[in-house]
Scaffold this active site. Structure first.
Site, PDB file in Angstrom:
ATOM      1  CG  HIS A   1      42.424  32.207  45.216  1.00  0.00           C
ATOM      2  ND1 HIS A   1      41.855  31.428  44.444  1.00  0.00           N
ATOM      3  CD2 HIS A   1      42.455  33.554  44.525  1.00  0.00           C
ATOM      4  CE1 HIS A   1      41.369  31.961  43.372  1.00  0.00           C
ATOM      5  NE2 HIS A   1      41.702  33.301  43.690  1.00  0.00           N
TER       6      HIS A   1
ATOM      7  CE  LYS B   1      14.159  36.590  47.439  1.00  0.00           C
ATOM      8  NZ  LYS B   1      13.314  35.477  46.992  1.00  0.00           N
TER       9      LYS B   1
ATOM     10  NE  ARG C   1      42.356  38.463  36.997  1.00  0.00           N
ATOM     11  CZ  ARG C   1      42.219  39.949  36.704  1.00  0.00           C
ATOM     12  NH1 ARG C   1      42.615  40.387  35.613  1.00  0.00           N
ATOM     13  NH2 ARG C   1      41.735  40.783  37.559  1.00  0.00           N
ATOM     14  CB  THR C   2      38.430  33.448  40.319  1.00  0.00           C
ATOM     15  OG1 THR C   2      39.798  33.937  40.684  1.00  0.00           O
ATOM     16  CG2 THR C   2      38.190  32.265  40.822  1.00  0.00           C
TER      17      THR C   2
ATOM     18  NE  ARG D   1      37.059  35.077  44.425  1.00  0.00           N
ATOM     19  CZ  ARG D   1      37.908  35.633  43.688  1.00  0.00           C
ATOM     20  NH1 ARG D   1      37.710  36.856  43.369  1.00  0.00           N
ATOM     21  NH2 ARG D   1      39.120  34.912  43.340  1.00  0.00           N
TER      22      ARG D   1
END
Ligand code: NCD
Length: 304
Positions: free
Chosen positions: A129, A80, A51-52, A101
């Site tokens: 959040h 890497k 969703r986000t 995120r």
């Protein structure tokens, strides 16, 4: 540079006006169809999301803007060994705004020191959040009319649930709210939040059973036990089904209570609850797109 790292980065007045803009966007999406043409949003997701990330992308595309980014660190130079700082500095040369995120608490604030463009925290570990909170506030306001004077029950993993932390921070700034924190002992809300509530004189109770408090609640905010934050699987398995909301438990709830969940749900809300008019978790999903449109618009405006 104005970023959105923590929900308290926005004043209450800014929050209210953001929600109003989001509602205007729901009512007249066509008025905003080209409002971000030529602008680019980067979505950098070092942790899984449905969703986000997609609501951010949908928000930017709905305003005529473009998106780029990655949905997993394996697909970037992080694999890497590149540092977050270097990745952010690089990507900020390619876009106008970044939503990120990360599994590490504090990563977005660290990123903001290296970025040439505004950073939006789309979830940092078990910490915060803020954009889920914008979605949650909009949903509460649309269903209950205002953000003040409510008894808010938060249930489940209150220790690692970052959406809970940001929501408590936000709702504690509105008058007359009261919190009922429903969790097993091991998953109680972090002490810094209960200390904050005590300091501000905001009433709260910590309980282990949802049945006894159900009739008092205006909002019941269910959460998933955050498996990825546990140190061992056995603890997760023992705690994961502590709370399962079903129609029988809802019989004692008020007719006008709302049931929220940031999603994804695992077992904590029976699908038999989905058709109850009090279940608003898919409204949260829809509101998330519009409130993120409003947020992107405002952040680009103030940083212009
Ligand atoms: C939440 C999250 O990522 O913290 N999901 C979301 O963004 N809607 C809740 C969760 O994962 O349980």
């Amino acid at each position: 540079m104005r970023n959105l790292i923590d929900i308290t980065d926005l004043s209450v007045q800014e929050l209210d006006s953001l929600l109003t803009l989001g509602e205007e966007m729901i009512a007249r999406p066509q008025d905003y169809r080209d409002s971000q043409r030529g602008r680019i949003l980067a979505t950098l997701f070092f942790e899984p999301s449905t969703r986000t990330r997609l609501s951010f992308e949908s928000a930017m595309l709905s305003m005529g803007g473009s998106v780029l980014g990655f949905a997993s660190p394996d697909a970037s130079s992080t694999s890497k060994g590149e540092s977050l700082q270097d990745t952010i500095r690089t990507v900020s040369c390619y876009c106008d705004i970044i939503a990120m995120r990360h599994p590490r608490e504090g990563a977005p604030v660290a990123a903001s020191f290296r970025s040439f463009v505004p950073i939006i925290n789309a979830g940092d570990g078990g910490h915060n959040h803020p954009t889920q909170t914008l979605t949650d506030l909009m949903t509460i306001r649309r269903h209950l009319g205002e953000l003040s004077g409510h008894t808010i029950g938060l249930c489940g993993d209150l220790k690692f649930g970052r959406t809970v932390h940001s929501l408590i921070n936000a709702m504690s700034r509105y008058e007359g709210n009261r919190f009922v924190l429903i969790s097993p002992q091991e998953l109680r809300v972090p002490a810094y939040l209960t200390d904050m509530l005590r300091e501000k004189g905001i009433p709260f109770a910590e309980v282990e059973r949802m049945e006894e408090v159900m009739p008092e609640l205006d909002v019941l905010y269910m959460t998933r036990v955050q498996r990825e934050r546990f140190f061992n699987e056995a603890d997760y398995v023992r705690l994961k089904d502590t709370y399962i909301l079903d129609p029988e438990k809802l019989e004692n709830a008020r007719r006008d209570m709302i049931v929220m969940h940031p999603l994804p749900r695992v077992n904590e809300i029976s699908t038999r609850v989905d058709d109850d008019p009090r279940a608003v978790y898919f409204d949260q999903v829809r509101n998330g797109r519009y409130v993120r449109m409003a947020l992107i618009t405002r952040l680009l405006e103030v940083n212009a």
